[in-house]
Motif scaffolding. Structure first.
Motif, PDB file in Angstrom:
ATOM      1  N   PRO A   6       0.752  -1.379  -0.364  1.00 62.07           N
ATOM      2  CA  PRO A   6       0.125   0.210   0.172  1.00 62.07           C
ATOM      3  C   PRO A   6       0.877   0.876   0.475  1.00 62.07           C
ATOM      4  N   GLU A   7       2.223   1.202   1.100  1.00 58.21           N
ATOM      5  CA  GLU A   7       2.885   2.653   0.915  1.00 58.21           C
ATOM      6  C   GLU A   7       3.115   2.709  -0.266  1.00 58.21           C
ATOM      7  N   GLN A   8       3.851   1.379  -1.493  1.00 56.70           N
ATOM      8  CA  GLN A   8       4.144   2.348  -2.416  1.00 56.70           C
ATOM      9  C   GLN A   8       3.076   2.462  -3.695  1.00 56.70           C
ATOM     10  N   VAL A   9       2.185   2.153  -3.594  1.00 57.96           N
ATOM     11  CA  VAL A   9       1.262   2.925  -4.500  1.00 57.96           C
ATOM     12  C   VAL A   9       1.158   4.674  -3.553  1.00 57.96           C
ATOM     13  N   ARG A  10       0.739   4.641  -3.064  1.00 57.96           N
ATOM     14  CA  ARG A  10       0.645   6.088  -2.419  1.00 57.96           C
ATOM     15  C   ARG A  10       1.602   6.527  -2.665  1.00 57.96           C
ATOM     16  N   GLY A  11       2.807   6.080  -2.416  1.00 58.05           N
ATOM     17  CA  GLY A  11       4.017   6.969  -3.039  1.00 58.05           C
ATOM     18  C   GLY A  11       4.141   7.355  -3.965  1.00 58.05           C
ATOM     19  N   ALA A  12       4.009   6.151  -5.035  1.00 55.97           N
ATOM     20  CA  ALA A  12       3.567   6.638  -6.233  1.00 55.97           C
ATOM     21  C   ALA A  12       3.204   7.495  -7.410  1.00 55.97           C
ATOM     22  N   ARG A  13       1.448   7.258  -6.988  1.00 52.52           N
ATOM     23  CA  ARG A  13       0.391   8.200  -6.924  1.00 52.52           C
ATOM     24  C   ARG A  13       1.337   9.889  -6.612  1.00 52.52           C
ATOM     25  N   ALA A  14       1.603   9.518  -5.479  1.00 53.37           N
ATOM     26  CA  ALA A  14       2.458  11.021  -5.451  1.00 53.37           C
ATOM     27  C   ALA A  14       3.080  11.695  -6.454  1.00 53.37           C
ATOM     28  N   ALA A  24      -7.708   4.151  -9.933  1.00 51.59           N
ATOM     29  CA  ALA A  24      -8.661   3.956  -9.791  1.00 51.59           C
ATOM     30  C   ALA A  24      -9.276   3.432 -11.849  1.00 51.59           C
ATOM     31  N   GLY A  25      -9.759   5.128 -12.201  1.00 50.31           N
ATOM     32  CA  GLY A  25     -10.049   4.426 -13.730  1.00 50.31           C
ATOM     33  C   GLY A  25      -9.181   3.731 -13.916  1.00 50.31           C
ATOM     34  N   ARG A  26      -7.385   4.264 -14.584  1.00 52.57           N
ATOM     35  CA  ARG A  26      -6.653   3.583 -15.243  1.00 52.57           C
ATOM     36  C   ARG A  26      -7.224   1.790 -14.957  1.00 52.57           C
ATOM     37  N   VAL A  27      -6.739   1.481 -14.001  1.00 55.53           N
ATOM     38  CA  VAL A  27      -6.331   0.714 -13.356  1.00 55.53           C
ATOM     39  C   VAL A  27      -7.942   0.023 -13.980  1.00 55.53           C
ATOM     40  N   GLY A  28      -9.319   0.366 -13.442  1.00 58.14           N
ATOM     41  CA  GLY A  28     -10.512   0.008 -13.809  1.00 58.14           C
ATOM     42  C   GLY A  28     -11.348  -0.780 -12.466  1.00 58.14           C
ATOM     43  N   VAL A  29     -10.661   0.415 -11.644  1.00 59.17           N
ATOM     44  CA  VAL A  29     -11.793  -0.693 -10.170  1.00 59.17           C
ATOM     45  C   VAL A  29     -11.867   0.992  -9.651  1.00 59.17           C
ATOM     46  N   GLN A  30     -13.353   0.594  -8.385  1.00 55.31           N
ATOM     47  CA  GLN A  30     -13.590   2.079  -8.217  1.00 55.31           C
ATOM     48  C   GLN A  30     -12.783   2.377  -7.218  1.00 55.31           C
ATOM     49  N   ARG A  31     -13.067   3.521  -6.661  1.00 49.38           N
ATOM     50  CA  ARG A  31     -12.118   4.510  -6.365  1.00 49.38           C
ATOM     51  C   ARG A  31     -11.697   4.200  -4.400  1.00 49.38           C
ATOM     52  N   ARG A  32     -12.910   3.250  -4.123  1.00 44.63           N
ATOM     53  CA  ARG A  32     -12.838   2.247  -2.482  1.00 44.63           C
ATOM     54  C   ARG A  32     -12.103   2.065  -2.654  1.00 44.63           C
ATOM     55  N   GLU A  38      -4.625   1.473  -0.110  1.00 48.24           N
ATOM     56  CA  GLU A  38      -3.657   1.595   1.200  1.00 48.24           C
ATOM     57  C   GLU A  38      -4.044   2.468   2.292  1.00 48.24           C
ATOM     58  N   SER A  39      -5.221   2.363   2.584  1.00 49.86           N
ATOM     59  CA  SER A  39      -5.330   2.066   4.135  1.00 49.86           C
ATOM     60  C   SER A  39      -5.294   1.082   4.853  1.00 49.86           C
ATOM     61  N   GLY A  40      -4.546  -0.147   4.283  1.00 51.03           N
ATOM     62  CA  GLY A  40      -5.010  -1.494   5.210  1.00 51.03           C
ATOM     63  C   GLY A  40      -5.822  -2.290   4.768  1.00 51.03           C
ATOM     64  N   ARG A  41      -7.167  -1.355   4.982  1.00 43.74           N
ATOM     65  CA  ARG A  41      -8.318  -2.170   5.153  1.00 43.74           C
ATOM     66  C   ARG A  41      -8.356  -3.901   4.603  1.00 43.74           C
ATOM     67  N   ARG A  42      -8.346  -3.256   3.375  1.00 40.57           N
ATOM     68  CA  ARG A  42      -8.128  -4.842   2.346  1.00 40.57           C
ATOM     69  C   ARG A  42      -7.175  -4.925   1.187  1.00 40.57           C
ATOM     70  N   LEU A  43      -7.379  -5.977   0.764  1.00 45.36           N
ATOM     71  CA  LEU A  43      -6.385  -6.535  -0.080  1.00 45.36           C
ATOM     72  C   LEU A  43      -7.418  -6.571  -1.438  1.00 45.36           C
ATOM     73  N   PRO A  44      -7.227  -6.201  -2.364  1.00 46.88           N
ATOM     74  CA  PRO A  44      -7.620  -6.769  -3.659  1.00 46.88           C
ATOM     75  C   PRO A  44      -7.338  -7.592  -4.125  1.00 46.88           C
ATOM     76  N   HIS A  45      -8.144  -8.121  -4.914  1.00 47.62           N
ATOM     77  CA  HIS A  45      -7.604  -9.510  -5.832  1.00 47.62           C
ATOM     78  C   HIS A  45      -6.483  -9.371  -6.312  1.00 47.62           C
ATOM     79  N   GLU A  46      -5.542 -10.484  -6.845  1.00 47.29           N
ATOM     80  CA  GLU A  46      -4.418 -10.726  -7.549  1.00 47.29           C
ATOM     81  C   GLU A  46      -4.181  -9.756  -9.037  1.00 47.29           C
ATOM     82  N   SER A  47      -5.849 -10.236  -9.302  1.00 49.21           N
ATOM     83  CA  SER A  47      -5.986  -9.521 -10.867  1.00 49.21           C
ATOM     84  C   SER A  47      -5.491  -7.530 -10.615  1.00 49.21           C
ATOM     85  N   THR A  48      -6.612  -7.515  -9.389  1.00 52.00           N
ATOM     86  CA  THR A  48      -5.736  -5.727  -9.676  1.00 52.00           C
ATOM     87  C   THR A  48      -4.568  -5.117  -8.684  1.00 52.00           C
TER      88      THR A  48
END
Length: 90
Positions: A6-14, A24-32, A38-48
């Motif tokens: 998650p911290e890598q994704v936050r850093g990359a976005r920054a 989210a739009g570029r990946v094809g998923v919802q912002r949630r 990024e907040s560590g609440r949930r691990l997305p599917h491997e494909s995501t």
């Protein structure tokens, strides 16, 4: 299996100047999905995770992992200019 933290994704976005909505739009998923990962609440599917890695890598981000467990990201000097950013020169 792609290893993206998650911290890598936050850093990359920054570095790219992207919002969670834009990533989210570029990946094809919802912002949630990005928010929860990024907040560590949930691990997305491997494909995501794979799509996150692909989209960010194609945008000039390199993911780093060391033997001691440290992680990071850096942006290539030849990375495409991020959408929505402006040149600082006058």
């Amino acid at each position: 299996m792609v290893n993206v933290r998650p911290e890598q994704v936050r850093g990359a976005r920054a570095m790219l100047g992207w919002s969670q909505d834009e990533l989210a739009g570029r990946v094809g998923v919802q912002r949630r999905v990005i928010l929860d990962f990024e907040s560590g609440r949930r691990l997305p599917h491997e494909s995501t995770i794979e799509a996150l890695h692909r989209v960010l890598s194609e945008s000039g981000i390199t993911f780093t992992h060391t033997a001691d467990g440290s992680v990071g990201v850096y942006m290539s000097r030849t990375a495409p200019i991020a959408a929505g950013t402006r040149s600082k020169s006058r």
